[in-house]
Structures are given as C-alpha cells and as structure tokens.
Design an enzyme around this catalytic site. Structure first.
Site, short mmCIF file in Angstrom:
data_model
loop_
_atom_site.label_atom_id
_atom_site.label_comp_id
_atom_site.label_asym_id
_atom_site.label_seq_id
_atom_site.Cartn_x
_atom_site.Cartn_y
_atom_site.Cartn_z
N CYS A 2 31.71 41.18 31.21
CA CYS A 2 30.38 41.43 30.77
C CYS A 2 29.55 40.23 30.28
O CYS A 2 30.13 39.35 29.64
CB CYS A 2 30.38 42.59 29.55
SG CYS A 2 31.54 44.11 30.10
N ARG A 27 28.96 35.87 35.84
CA ARG A 27 30.34 36.37 35.45
C ARG A 27 30.80 37.85 36.20
O ARG A 27 31.76 38.10 36.15
CB ARG A 27 29.98 36.80 34.00
CG ARG A 27 29.55 35.71 33.27
CD ARG A 27 28.99 36.08 31.82
NE ARG A 27 29.85 36.71 31.06
CZ ARG A 27 30.58 36.18 29.91
NH1 ARG A 27 30.20 34.80 29.75
NH2 ARG A 27 31.53 36.62 29.03
N TRP A 74 30.46 45.08 33.31
CA TRP A 74 31.66 44.90 34.18
C TRP A 74 32.63 46.19 33.73
O TRP A 74 33.23 46.32 32.63
CB TRP A 74 32.32 43.74 34.13
CG TRP A 74 33.69 43.82 34.89
CD1 TRP A 74 34.98 43.90 34.24
CD2 TRP A 74 33.99 43.99 36.24
NE1 TRP A 74 36.13 43.69 35.12
CE2 TRP A 74 35.48 43.75 36.25
CE3 TRP A 74 33.34 43.56 37.52
CZ2 TRP A 74 36.14 43.86 37.49
CZ3 TRP A 74 34.01 43.48 38.53
CH2 TRP A 74 35.31 43.63 38.64
N ASN A 100 31.05 43.38 24.61
CA ASN A 100 32.07 42.82 25.60
C ASN A 100 33.47 43.03 24.86
O ASN A 100 33.61 42.98 23.85
CB ASN A 100 31.94 41.28 25.92
CG ASN A 100 30.64 40.99 26.68
OD1 ASN A 100 29.97 41.98 27.01
ND2 ASN A 100 30.25 39.77 26.76
N GLY A 101 34.52 43.56 25.83
CA GLY A 101 35.60 43.63 25.09
C GLY A 101 36.27 45.19 25.21
O GLY A 101 35.58 45.85 26.13
N GLU A 483 53.10 33.68 48.53
CA GLU A 483 51.80 33.75 47.75
C GLU A 483 51.28 32.34 47.61
O GLU A 483 50.14 31.78 47.88
CB GLU A 483 51.70 34.33 46.26
CG GLU A 483 50.73 34.26 45.58
CD GLU A 483 49.33 35.02 46.35
OE1 GLU A 483 49.41 35.64 47.31
OE2 GLU A 483 48.29 34.50 45.99
N LYS A 487 47.83 30.63 49.10
CA LYS A 487 46.78 29.84 48.44
C LYS A 487 46.45 28.73 49.27
O LYS A 487 45.13 28.32 49.29
CB LYS A 487 47.33 29.53 47.21
CG LYS A 487 47.28 30.69 46.14
CD LYS A 487 46.09 31.45 45.69
CE LYS A 487 45.49 32.42 46.53
NZ LYS A 487 46.10 34.12 46.60
N GLU A 490 44.59 29.28 52.74
CA GLU A 490 43.43 29.78 52.57
C GLU A 490 42.44 28.60 51.96
O GLU A 490 41.08 28.82 52.88
CB GLU A 490 43.15 30.72 51.22
CG GLU A 490 43.87 32.35 51.50
CD GLU A 490 43.51 33.28 50.40
OE1 GLU A 490 42.83 34.10 50.59
OE2 GLU A 490 44.18 33.03 49.51
N HIS A 506 68.01 30.30 59.88
CA HIS A 506 68.00 31.28 61.10
C HIS A 506 66.48 30.82 62.00
O HIS A 506 66.27 31.72 62.81
CB HIS A 506 67.75 32.65 60.49
CG HIS A 506 68.91 33.15 59.90
ND1 HIS A 506 70.29 33.35 60.42
CD2 HIS A 506 69.03 33.45 58.36
CE1 HIS A 506 71.03 33.97 59.34
NE2 HIS A 506 70.39 33.55 58.19
N LYS A 605 35.65 38.07 50.19
CA LYS A 605 36.19 38.62 48.98
C LYS A 605 36.91 40.06 49.09
O LYS A 605 37.83 40.22 48.75
CB LYS A 605 35.23 38.52 47.71
CG LYS A 605 36.21 38.84 46.50
CD LYS A 605 36.95 37.76 45.97
CE LYS A 605 37.76 38.15 44.69
NZ LYS A 605 39.15 37.35 44.85
O1 M6R Z 1 40.91 43.44 47.02
P1 M6R Z 1 42.25 43.38 47.56
O2 M6R Z 1 43.18 43.12 46.38
O3 M6R Z 1 42.84 44.70 47.96
O4 M6R Z 1 42.39 42.29 48.71
C1 M6R Z 1 43.61 42.07 49.32
C2 M6R Z 1 43.24 40.80 50.03
O5 M6R Z 1 42.14 40.82 50.78
C3 M6R Z 1 43.23 39.61 49.28
O6 M6R Z 1 44.15 39.58 48.22
C4 M6R Z 1 43.16 38.31 49.98
O7 M6R Z 1 44.52 37.95 50.66
C5 M6R Z 1 42.95 37.04 49.09
N1 M6R Z 1 41.71 36.48 49.70
C6 M6R Z 1 43.99 36.31 48.51
O8 M6R Z 1 43.64 35.12 48.04
#
Ligand code: M6R
Length: 610
Positions: A2, A27, A74, A100-101, A483, A487, A490, A506, A605
C-alpha cells in the site's frame, strides 16, 4: 504494497494528494481513496481500481482544504471493495486513517470496541485504529494523546497517517515496521510511505523509525516516541532520481522484489507461529479444521514457479505431515481422470490467483467433491474466492513478471501448512517447534546471502557468454534446480535446463562439455554425497560447475569452479535460501545480456487464458 501520501500546507490539498497517489502506483494496489479537510470538515472519495477511477470520483466535488491524506490499498484483510478502501473513519467521522501493514490484534480490539457500541463498516484490520482514536479522544480531548494511546494498544506493523476534523492543519504519522517519511517544504509539509511522491515538492526528508510518531503542521513538525519522549533527528537530502524512487532506489522491480525477501518471510510468518506449542496458526483453515484432520491425500495444482513451490511442498508434507502428495501441472489435471474423493485435499498455489489453468483445475476438483485450499498472494482474486479455504502469502504486490518474492513466501506458507497438518497427525511438539524456530531465522540468513551480490554479479559476467546451462538438484532442491533454470530462461533467454541430479546419467550427461556449464545445488544435507558424485561426473567430462554450497563446506568448494554459499538451515527449508543466489544470478545474467528483467518478451504476469 500500500501507499500513503499526506499534505498539510497553504496550497489546495486534493491535486497534490492525487498526484502523490499516481506516483505511488508502481507499488501495486487495487483501490485508492482520499480524505481532505475542507476547513469545516473532512470530505472523502474512494474507488476500486486505478487512481484514474478515484480522480473521476473526485471530479465535480468541491473539496477545498489545504490538508489531507491519500492511500493506495493492496488488500490483505477483506477483498478489494469500496468499503475496504482507505482512508477509514470512526463512528463520528472525526478521524480518518491511512494504514500500511497488518494489525495483528484487530480481532480482539474490534470485539472490545463493539462491546462499547462501535459499528464497523469494513472488513479491514485497519478500521479499528479510527475507532480507537474516537474512543481515546472522547476521554482525553487531544488528537496527539489519542494517537499515542491508540498506538500503544495496537500490535503488528504500521505505517500510519491520521487526520482529525478537530484539527484542520495537522497530520499525525507513525511507524512500526512499515516505512513513513516526512517531506519538509516551505510553509508545507508532507507524509508518505516512501519518498517517490515527495520528490516533485521537496528533497528534504526525515525518516521515522519504529516506535516513533510525528505531528506535522504547515510550518513545523515534531517527532516523539510513543511514550512522549521528544526525538531529535536531523533531516536528509535525497539525491535519487524519480525513476529510481519508483523502484525504491533499485534499478528494476526484479531486484527490488528479490531484496524484499527477508521482509516477505517476516510478513508471511507474522501472527502465524505458536512456537511454544509447535503449532502454526492458519486462521483461514479454522472453519474446516476437522475436515482437514480427516484428509488422506493431497493433490497440489499450480503452474510455473508456483508448481516448483508445490514440488518442494510435496517433500515437506510427505516427510513431516505423513500425507501422500501428488503435484500436478494445472494444465494437465483436467485432462486426466484424477482419483478424488471427500478425503482428498486439492491445494492450488498461485501468486496472482487468476491463472486460468489453476482456476479450472480447482473447479474440476470441487466438482469431484474435493476440499480445496488456495495458497494465493492477491487477496480477493478468483482462486482465493473460489477455493473453500485459503492461506494468503502476504508477500505484497509482485510487479516484475519474474516471480521471486512470491516463490519464497509460497515455500514459507507450505512449511507452515506442513506444521499445521503434521501436528494434527504424528509430528512431535519438538519437531514442530524446531521448524517454526528455524523459519524465524530465515530473514537474516537471506540478508547474509545478499552480501555475495558483487560476487554474483562477477559470476554473471563470466557465465553470460554461454548459450546453455544445466541446473542440478536432488530431494528438497530438485525443484530449486527447475526454478533456478526457469528464472534464467525467462529473463536472460539463455537456455537453462532443470534436471533431477539422479536423472542426469539417464540422458542429459550426453550434452555436457566445456560449452555447457552446470549449476549444482548441493547444500550439506542428506543427499550431499550424491550431489558431490554428480558434480564429479560433470567435471570428468570437462563441464564447468558453479556450486551452491552450505557455508563452511570445503569439499564441494574444492570440486567446484565457482561457489556461492547459503547459511545452514533445516533441510526442508533450504530451498528458501538456495533460490536467492540463483534469482540474483539470473537477474545479473539478464543485465549482462542488456535485457530488461522486469518485462521479458512474450510473457505475461498473469496467464488468464488456457
Ligand atoms: O500467478 P501464478 O502464480 O498462478 O502464475 C504461475 C506462473 O504463470 C508464474 O509463476 C510464471 O511461471 C512466472 N513468470 C515465473 O517467474
């Protein structure tokens, strides 16, 4: 999270407050509101959605006045709705607050205030503050004293700005765990949650510290502690440019959000640990506690980063709660014939709470009679609403397309859920305690990892020339490998492949040569020796290896070409630490390749289509 802006001076307050809210938009928020003192009384406007909607709501209204507050919310307690939008007021509409908080003892305060005849209009934790001000003012007749006594009664975190109809030229602000900065001008002063809305007016600022309260008027201000001791502290001059301010001084949201890690873990855990009894308090699950006790099987559905969190959760829940767990790509779940009955708990993990595949998976699970639980960051999102019960992450808005801080908060929630379910079953008091105690040590441990940032930057320079990379991990850090690789893919568009270390032989090992480096996640845990063997196998084939090792480890460090370390922790919690250097590594690889980590090509996103 927020945002707060407050103005008191000689100019018309509304345009200044609305401009401040625009500057706080970065934010992330879901609703916004203002409270302006017209000189005769306080007028308000609130709107769900963008600040532009609030501007429309203010249009045509004559606010007048030279003092006021604005807030971007938020949602944490109560969905995004006008009634939950700040500023909140008391029964007499004499006090307006922007907070906020999280107020941890809001339930008990609300009960006490209700017993005294107060009525509440919102579902927020924050509204109790306004009613407490009303109550204390009735007794003491002083805004300052009422504020001090109110602050002494609330527990939790706050960055707070308050105005009163009794004092047209005064804002009182306070800080406990959530930032508040005063902007000091000529015949005018400001209060804000960060300096970004202040820069167009002044660069002279004073940051409040925890436990401090400021009384701000047009020509003066003073700061006290909550027990009324005067605080003497000089102001500072801000040198940052406006763009950096939007990102809290960071070059990108990605870096800002990675660096929020320690605070995110604190927020995720806040109010949820009953350490002495080894119990996790998950308010959202209370209504179906008995049903959850009877659960015999868990299916977790998720996508992308959330799916990797699920894979860590699978190990946690099986090892400590003793419940069989399956992890499913949300996108595949509907196309199988999943065996579900009333003793199956289907958990959806989603940062946004809007991912179409995860939502459809949950709908399918409900159709088949499962109990559904959402682990969601965005309050009031569709998955949060459609699941039977839920646990919010409280990670704050994640703006970068790369999920970083939400991931570690998902892991922390899964650890809490493991303790919750485990203690309903066979998990011992001492082990429950041990997990909770260790969770609390994570924020400073993450800070410690940040000390290697310059080293990570240099490593990124070295590795940015590669076109391919392999990420290897086992057991709890099997998912960390996936993961970490995600990163890199992406953001930097370097081809990075996650692989279970045991699977490497394998097939994948055929790819290894000196142009194909490996990142091996090998903390000192129960599969450490096996990881070392895998590293040796790669070295034997000429592959370069960057190892993520535990502090104090010498064997892995000797074998590796490059090393980053993480502090020691419980094996089940090590993924929360191990991912942090990998997030930073991906970030700096992306910068080396002159790309924008906040907005990778082709990605959204929130993926709201299947
Ligand atoms: O909003 P969600 O957590 O459901 O989103 C899932 C994926 O689309 C999301 O984690 C995506 O893989 C990101 N870009 C990862 O950095």
């Amino acid at each position: 999270m927020c945002g707060i802006i407050g103005y008191v001076g000689k100019r018309e307050a509304l345009p200044i407050v609305l401009d401040g809210l625009h500057r706080l938009e970065y934010r992330g928020y879901d609703s916004a509101g203002v409270a302006i003192h017209s000189g005769k009384g306080i007028k308000t406007a609130r709107a769900v959605g963008k600040v532009a909607m609030l501007v429309e709501a203010c249009d045509g209204k004559n606010f007048g006045g030279t003092a006021g507050l604005g807030h971007t919310r938020w949602a944490t307690h109560g969905k995004p709705a006008e009634k939950n939008t700040h500023p909140h007021t008391d029964c007499t509409k004499s006090f307006y607050i922007a907070h906020n908080g999280i107020i941890e003892n809001h339930d008990e305060l609300r009960d006490e205030l209700r017993a005294k005849g107060h009525t509440f209009k919102s579902e927020t934790d924050s509204e109790v503050i306004a009613h407490l001000l009303e109550e204390e003012y009735r007794i003491f007749g002083s805004f300052e004293q009422a504020a001090q006594l109110t602050l002494q009664k609330i527990r939790g975190t706050y960055g707070l700005a308050m105005v009163s109809s009794y004092e047209p030229k005064k804002i009182i602000a306070a800080r406990m765990g959530a930032p508040i900065v005063l902007g000091l001008g000529e015949n005018e002063n400001f209060v804000a949650s960060d300096a970004s809305p202040l820069l167009s007016h002044t660069r002279t600022v004073l940051y409040l510290q925890d436990g401090e309260m400021a009384v701000v008027m047009p020509d003066s201000y003073f700061v006290t502690t909550l027990d009324n001791k005067v605080v003497e502290r000089g102001s500072e001059t801000i040198e940052w440019d406006a763009d950096k301010m939007q990102k809290g001084g960071y070059a990108h949201f990605t870096l800002k959000e990675i660096k929020e890690g320690p605070e995110v873990i604190e927020n995720t855990l806040r109010g949820r640990l009953i350490t002495e009894n080894g119990l996790a308090k998950l308010g959202g699950l209370q209504s179906i506690e008995a049903k959850i006790r009877a659960v015999k099987r868990i299916i977790i559905v998720a996508c992308g980063t959330a799916l990797h969190a699920a894979r860590v959760g699978e190990y946690m829940l099986e090892e400590y709660a003793g419940i069989p767990v399956e992890v499913e790509f949300s996108s595949e779940f509907r196309y199988r014939k999943p065996m579900i009955d009333v003793e199956t708990l289907v958990i959806a993990i989603s940062q946004s709470g809007e991912t179409a595949d995860t939502l459809e998976a949950i709908r399918e699970a409900k159709r088949k009679g499962a109990t559904t639980l959402g682990i969601v960051n965005v309050v009031g999102s569709t998955i949060a609403r459609e699941t039977d019960v839920g646990i919010y992450n409280h990670a704050g808005p994640e703006i970068s397309v790369l999920s970083t801080k939400a991931y570690i908060s998902q892991l922390a929630v899964l650890a809490l859920l493991t303790v919750f379910l485990g203690r309903q079953r066979q998990l011992s008091l001492s082990m429950g305690k041990r997990i909770l105690e260790e969770l609390e040590t994570l924020p400073p441990k993450i800070e410690k990892i940040f000390e290697q940032e310059q080293k990570i930057r240099k490593l990124a320079k070295r590795y940015a020339k590669y076109r391919h990379m392999l990420y290897l991990g086992r057991k709890y850090n099997f998912a960390t490998a996936y993961e970490g690789a995600l990163k890199v893919k992406e953001a930097s568009y370097i081809h990075a492949e996650g692989c279970g270390a045991g699977e490497m032989k394998h097939g994948f090992i055929a790819m290894i040569d000196k142009a194909f480096p490996t990142v091996a996640i090998a903390p000192s845990d129960s599969v450490y020796d096996k990881m070392l063997s895998n590293i040796q196998e790669i070295k034997a084939r000429g592959g370069r290896v960057l190892v993520i090792a535990s502090e104090g480890d010498t064997r892995a460090i000797k074998l590796a070409d490059d090393t980053l370390t993480i502090p020691k922790t419980l094996e089940m919690l090590s993924p929360i630490l191990a991912i942090v250097p990998l997030q930073l590594f991906a970030y700096y690889l992306t910068l080396e390749r002159k790309l924008d980590p906040d907005r990778p090509r082709n990605l959204a996103k929130s993926v709201t289509v299947e």
